[in-house]
Design an enzyme around this catalytic site. Sequence first.
Site, PDB file in Angstrom:
ATOM      1  N   CYS A   2      76.578  42.489 -97.933  1.00  0.00           N
ATOM      2  CA  CYS A   2      75.148  42.170 -97.938  1.00  0.00           C
ATOM      3  C   CYS A   2      74.939  40.658 -97.824  1.00  0.00           C
ATOM      4  O   CYS A   2      75.828  39.883 -98.119  1.00  0.00           O
ATOM      5  CB  CYS A   2      74.519  42.641 -99.247  1.00  0.00           C
ATOM      6  SG  CYS A   2      74.715  44.388 -99.528  1.00  0.00           S
ATOM      7  N   ARG A  27      77.928  38.923 -91.158  1.00  0.00           N
ATOM      8  CA  ARG A  27      78.540  39.567 -92.330  1.00  0.00           C
ATOM      9  C   ARG A  27      78.467  41.093 -92.233  1.00  0.00           C
ATOM     10  O   ARG A  27      79.043  41.803 -93.026  1.00  0.00           O
ATOM     11  CB  ARG A  27      77.853  39.114 -93.625  1.00  0.00           C
ATOM     12  CG  ARG A  27      78.060  37.654 -93.955  1.00  0.00           C
ATOM     13  CD  ARG A  27      77.050  37.159 -94.973  1.00  0.00           C
ATOM     14  NE  ARG A  27      77.134  37.850 -96.241  1.00  0.00           N
ATOM     15  CZ  ARG A  27      77.971  37.470 -97.233  1.00  0.00           C
ATOM     16  NH1 ARG A  27      78.785  36.467 -97.034  1.00  0.00           N
ATOM     17  NH2 ARG A  27      77.986  38.092 -98.384  1.00  0.00           N
ATOM     18  N   TRP A  75      74.582  45.973 -96.562  1.00  0.00           N
ATOM     19  CA  TRP A  75      75.792  46.680 -96.099  1.00  0.00           C
ATOM     20  C   TRP A  75      75.959  47.799 -97.119  1.00  0.00           C
ATOM     21  O   TRP A  75      76.333  47.554 -98.259  1.00  0.00           O
ATOM     22  CB  TRP A  75      76.972  45.722 -96.102  1.00  0.00           C
ATOM     23  CG  TRP A  75      78.299  46.329 -95.776  1.00  0.00           C
ATOM     24  CD1 TRP A  75      79.125  47.022 -96.619  1.00  0.00           C
ATOM     25  CD2 TRP A  75      78.972  46.326 -94.508  1.00  0.00           C
ATOM     26  NE1 TRP A  75      80.250  47.417 -95.964  1.00  0.00           N
ATOM     27  CE2 TRP A  75      80.197  47.032 -94.681  1.00  0.00           C
ATOM     28  CE3 TRP A  75      78.678  45.818 -93.266  1.00  0.00           C
ATOM     29  CZ2 TRP A  75      81.097  47.204 -93.641  1.00  0.00           C
ATOM     30  CZ3 TRP A  75      79.587  45.998 -92.234  1.00  0.00           C
ATOM     31  CH2 TRP A  75      80.774  46.677 -92.411  1.00  0.00           C
ATOM     32  N   ASN A  99      73.246  41.410-104.000  1.00  0.00           N
ATOM     33  CA  ASN A  99      74.496  41.570-103.260  1.00  0.00           C
ATOM     34  C   ASN A  99      75.563  41.914-104.291  1.00  0.00           C
ATOM     35  O   ASN A  99      75.628  41.294-105.339  1.00  0.00           O
ATOM     36  CB  ASN A  99      74.837  40.254-102.536  1.00  0.00           C
ATOM     37  CG  ASN A  99      76.147  40.374-101.762  1.00  0.00           C
ATOM     38  OD1 ASN A  99      76.653  41.490-101.568  1.00  0.00           O
ATOM     39  ND2 ASN A  99      76.693  39.266-101.323  1.00  0.00           N
ATOM     40  N   GLY A 100      76.368  42.942-104.012  1.00  0.00           N
ATOM     41  CA  GLY A 100      77.449  43.309-104.935  1.00  0.00           C
ATOM     42  C   GLY A 100      77.281  44.733-105.408  1.00  0.00           C
ATOM     43  O   GLY A 100      76.660  45.553-104.743  1.00  0.00           O
ATOM     44  N   GLU A 476     103.206  48.152 -89.875  1.00  0.00           N
ATOM     45  CA  GLU A 476     101.993  47.319 -89.854  1.00  0.00           C
ATOM     46  C   GLU A 476     102.339  45.869 -89.546  1.00  0.00           C
ATOM     47  O   GLU A 476     101.662  45.217 -88.750  1.00  0.00           O
ATOM     48  CB  GLU A 476     101.260  47.449 -91.184  1.00  0.00           C
ATOM     49  CG  GLU A 476     100.022  46.581 -91.332  1.00  0.00           C
ATOM     50  CD  GLU A 476      98.962  46.805 -90.249  1.00  0.00           C
ATOM     51  OE1 GLU A 476      99.044  47.813 -89.511  1.00  0.00           O
ATOM     52  OE2 GLU A 476      98.085  45.943 -90.104  1.00  0.00           O
ATOM     53  N   LYS A 480     100.866  43.845 -86.271  1.00  0.00           N
ATOM     54  CA  LYS A 480     100.161  42.555 -86.390  1.00  0.00           C
ATOM     55  C   LYS A 480     100.779  41.533 -85.449  1.00  0.00           C
ATOM     56  O   LYS A 480     100.101  40.830 -84.719  1.00  0.00           O
ATOM     57  CB  LYS A 480     100.247  42.035 -87.836  1.00  0.00           C
ATOM     58  CG  LYS A 480      99.395  42.763 -88.827  1.00  0.00           C
ATOM     59  CD  LYS A 480      97.931  42.472 -88.720  1.00  0.00           C
ATOM     60  CE  LYS A 480      97.087  43.406 -87.938  1.00  0.00           C
ATOM     61  NZ  LYS A 480      97.085  44.816 -88.023  1.00  0.00           N
ATOM     62  N   GLU A 483     100.133  42.347 -81.733  1.00  0.00           N
ATOM     63  CA  GLU A 483      98.717  42.213 -81.348  1.00  0.00           C
ATOM     64  C   GLU A 483      98.310  40.787 -81.056  1.00  0.00           C
ATOM     65  O   GLU A 483      97.530  40.525 -80.157  1.00  0.00           O
ATOM     66  CB  GLU A 483      97.842  42.705 -82.504  1.00  0.00           C
ATOM     67  CG  GLU A 483      97.693  44.179 -82.625  1.00  0.00           C
ATOM     68  CD  GLU A 483      96.604  44.519 -83.612  1.00  0.00           C
ATOM     69  OE1 GLU A 483      96.853  44.399 -84.824  1.00  0.00           O
ATOM     70  OE2 GLU A 483      95.522  44.906 -83.164  1.00  0.00           O
ATOM     71  N   HIS A 499     121.342  54.382 -86.189  1.00  0.00           N
ATOM     72  CA  HIS A 499     121.260  55.519 -85.244  1.00  0.00           C
ATOM     73  C   HIS A 499     120.810  55.056 -83.880  1.00  0.00           C
ATOM     74  O   HIS A 499     120.046  55.743 -83.199  1.00  0.00           O
ATOM     75  CB  HIS A 499     120.304  56.582 -85.808  1.00  0.00           C
ATOM     76  CG  HIS A 499     120.761  57.121 -87.129  1.00  0.00           C
ATOM     77  ND1 HIS A 499     121.832  57.983 -87.252  1.00  0.00           N
ATOM     78  CD2 HIS A 499     120.337  56.857 -88.382  1.00  0.00           C
ATOM     79  CE1 HIS A 499     122.026  58.259 -88.529  1.00  0.00           C
ATOM     80  NE2 HIS A 499     121.136  57.594 -89.253  1.00  0.00           N
ATOM     81  N   LYS A 595      87.882  45.599 -80.821  1.00  0.00           N
ATOM     82  CA  LYS A 595      87.839  45.840 -82.270  1.00  0.00           C
ATOM     83  C   LYS A 595      87.683  47.324 -82.563  1.00  0.00           C
ATOM     84  O   LYS A 595      88.222  47.815 -83.517  1.00  0.00           O
ATOM     85  CB  LYS A 595      86.686  45.046 -82.906  1.00  0.00           C
ATOM     86  CG  LYS A 595      86.623  45.184 -84.433  1.00  0.00           C
ATOM     87  CD  LYS A 595      87.897  44.704 -85.105  1.00  0.00           C
ATOM     88  CE  LYS A 595      87.952  45.028 -86.591  1.00  0.00           C
ATOM     89  NZ  LYS A 595      89.285  44.820 -87.182  1.00  0.00           N
TER      90      LYS A 595
HETATM   91  C1  AGP Z   1      94.513  47.078 -85.909  1.00  0.00           C
HETATM   92  O1  AGP Z   1      94.973  45.739 -86.088  1.00  0.00           O
HETATM   93  C2  AGP Z   1      94.138  47.349 -84.497  1.00  0.00           C
HETATM   94  N1  AGP Z   1      93.067  46.508 -84.103  1.00  0.00           N
HETATM   95  C3  AGP Z   1      93.941  48.806 -84.164  1.00  0.00           C
HETATM   96  O2  AGP Z   1      95.215  49.398 -84.230  1.00  0.00           O
HETATM   97  C4  AGP Z   1      93.009  49.647 -85.059  1.00  0.00           C
HETATM   98  O3  AGP Z   1      93.583  49.791 -86.335  1.00  0.00           O
HETATM   99  C5  AGP Z   1      92.869  51.036 -84.434  1.00  0.00           C
HETATM  100  O4  AGP Z   1      92.252  50.894 -83.171  1.00  0.00           O
HETATM  101  C6  AGP Z   1      92.062  52.006 -85.300  1.00  0.00           C
HETATM  102  O5  AGP Z   1      90.769  51.508 -85.464  1.00  0.00           O
HETATM  103  P1  AGP Z   1      89.863  52.141 -86.618  1.00  0.00           P
HETATM  104  O6  AGP Z   1      90.535  51.836 -87.921  1.00  0.00           O
HETATM  105  O7  AGP Z   1      88.534  51.473 -86.483  1.00  0.00           O
HETATM  106  O8  AGP Z   1      89.788  53.628 -86.392  1.00  0.00           O
END
Ligand code: AGP
Length: 600
Positions: A2, A27, A75, A99-100, A476, A480, A483, A499, A595
Site C-alpha cells: 500500500c 509499489r 495492495w 499501510n500494513g 533456484e 537466477k 536469467e 551419474h 515478468k
Molecule cells: C523467476 O525468476 C522467473 N522470472 C520465472 O521463472 C517465473 O518464476 C515464472 O515465469 C513463473 O512466474 P509466476 O510465479 O508469476 O507464475
Amino acid sequence: MCGIVGYIGNKKTQDVLLNGLKDLEYRGYDSAGIALLEQDNIEVCKAVGKVDNLRNELKKINNKNYKIGIGHTRWATHGKPTYENAHPHLGEYSYVVHNGIIENYKQIKEELLKDGHIFISQTDTEVIVHLFENYNNKLNNIKEAFKKTIKKLKGAYSILLITKEHKNKIFFFKSGSPLIVAKGKEKGEVLFSSTDSPLIGLSNDVVYLEDEVGGIASSKGIEFFNDNYKWSTLPTSKESAQKDGFDFFMEKEIYEQSDVSNDCMIGRLQDDEILFDEIDSNILEDINEIKLCACGTSYHAALASSYLFERLSKIRTSVEIASEFRYKKPLLSKQTLFIVVSQSGETADSLEALKMAKKEGLKTLVICNANNSSMTRLANISILARAGIEKGVASTKAFSTQTIVLWMISLYFAKIKNNISKEKLAEEIQTLRQVPKALIVNNTIHEKIKRLSKRYLHGHGFFFIGRDIFFPLALEGALKLKEISYLHAEGYPAGEMKHGPIALVDSELFTIALMPQNLLYDKIKSNVEELSARDSTICTISPLNFDLSDDFIKTQKAKHYMLEFFEMLVVLQLLSLEIAIRLKNDVDMPRNLAKSVTVE
Ligand code: AGP
C-alpha cells in the site's frame, strides 16, 4: 504494497494527493482513494483499479479548494479489491488510511460491533477509525483517543487520520510500515508519504519516522508525541527514490526480503499455532495427496515445499512443471489437493493447469502475490504471499515468501491431521520467527561476493548442487544466474553428479555447493570432495569451514536447516546479481524475459 499520502496547505489538495498516488504506483496496488476536509464538509472519493480511475471519479465531486486531505493506494491483504475495501475508511466523522496489517483486528472488531459500530468492509483497517471514534466519544479528547487507539493496535502499520472534530489536523503514527512527514516549501505546508518519491520537488526537510513515533500535524506546525525523530534532506532523483537508493529493483527486493517475510507471517503465527483464515479446518477431509504445480522460480518453491509436506504434514506430495502437466494427460483424483504457486497469478501454463484441476473437480489452492489475479479469482482458496510488488524480472522476495507460506501451510496441515507433536510444532514456529533475521543481507558477505564474483565471469558453466530441500534451492540459484548473467548453469542433486555430469568437471567448471550443517552434511561433503578430486573450481556456501574450497562463503550456524536455507538463498541471489552487474547486463529486465509469461 500500500501507499499513503497526506497534505496540508494552500495548493489544490486533490491534485497534490493524486500526483503523490501516481508516484506511488510502482509499489503495486489494486484500488485507490482520497478523503478531503473543509470546515464541516468531509468528502471521500475511491476507485477500484488505477489512479486515473480515481482522477475521473474526482471530477464528479465539487471541485472546492480543500486545504487538507489524505490518500491511499491499496495492495489487498485482507478482503478483495472492491470499492468498499478501498481506503480511506470512514467512521461517523473521521477518515483513516493505513499501510500494513493489524494483527488483532478481529478481536477489536468484535468489541466494536458489540458497541454498535457498523462496518462495511472486510478490511482490518476499518477497525482503526471506529476504535478511534469509540474512544473519542467516551473521552471527548481527540489526542488521547488517538493515543489509546495506537496503544490497542498490534501488527505492522502506518496511519493517517483526519476528523471533523479537528478540521485542520492530520493525526499520524508509524509502527513497522514506512511513513515520512515533510515540511512543504510554502509556509505552513505539511506533506506525508510512504516513500520519498512523491515528496521530491515539494519539500526539502523530512523525517523518516522511526517505529512508535507519531504526532499531530497542522498548518501551525508538527507536534511529535516523543522526541525520537530527526530532520534530514530528500534525495533529488525520483527513480533512485523508487529504488530506495539501490541501483536495481532486484537488489532492493533482495534487501526487502527480511521485512516482507515478517509481513507474510503477520496474523498467521499466533504464539504456538498457525492460523489461516482462508483455510477451513475440514480442507483435508477425503484428501490423501497433495499435488503442487508451477513454473520457474515458483516451481522451485513448490518443489522445496514438497519435502516439508511429506516430512511435516505426512501427506504424499508430488510436484509438476505446469507446461508439462497440461499436456501429459495426467491421472487426477478428487482425493488430491491441487496447489498452484505463482507470483503473478497470470502465468499461462500454471493457469491452464489450475483450470484442468478445477474441471476434474479437485480442491484447488493458490499461493499468489497478486490479489485479484486470474488464479486468485479461479482457485477455491487463495493465500497471498504479501511480498509487495516485485519489479525485478528475476524473482527473489516472491520465492522466499512463497516458501515461508508453504512451510506454514505444511504445519497447519500437520496440526489438522494430528501428525505433529506440540513440542515439534512449537520448535518449527520458533524457527519461522527467526526467518526474517536469516534473510537480512549480511553486508560483509555482500562485499565478499562483490569481490569474488570477478572470478566467475567465464568458464564453461556452473553446477549448483545440494541435497534434499537444498536441491530445489540449487535449482533456484542456477536459474537466477542464467536469467541475469546469461552464463550457463545447472542445478543438480549432489548425489547425481557421479551419474554422468561429473564428466564435465575440470577447472573451468564452477561448482557452487550448498553445504548446510543441519542436513546431510557428510553426504554433500563427500560429493564435493569427488568434484574437487577432479579439479572443479569449487565455491562452497556453508557454516562449516571446508578446506577443499577454492572460494568459501561462510554462513551463520543455525539450529534448523530452514534458517540455513534462507541465508543461503540470499547468498545465491547476491552472487547472480554481482556477476550480472560485472557483465553489465540489464539486471532488472534481462534479455528475452518477461515478468509474467501470460502466453504458452
Ligand atoms: C523467476 O525468476 C522467473 N522470472 C520465472 O521463472 C517465473 O518464476 C515464472 O515465469 C513463473 O512466474 P509466476 O510465479 O508469476 O507464475
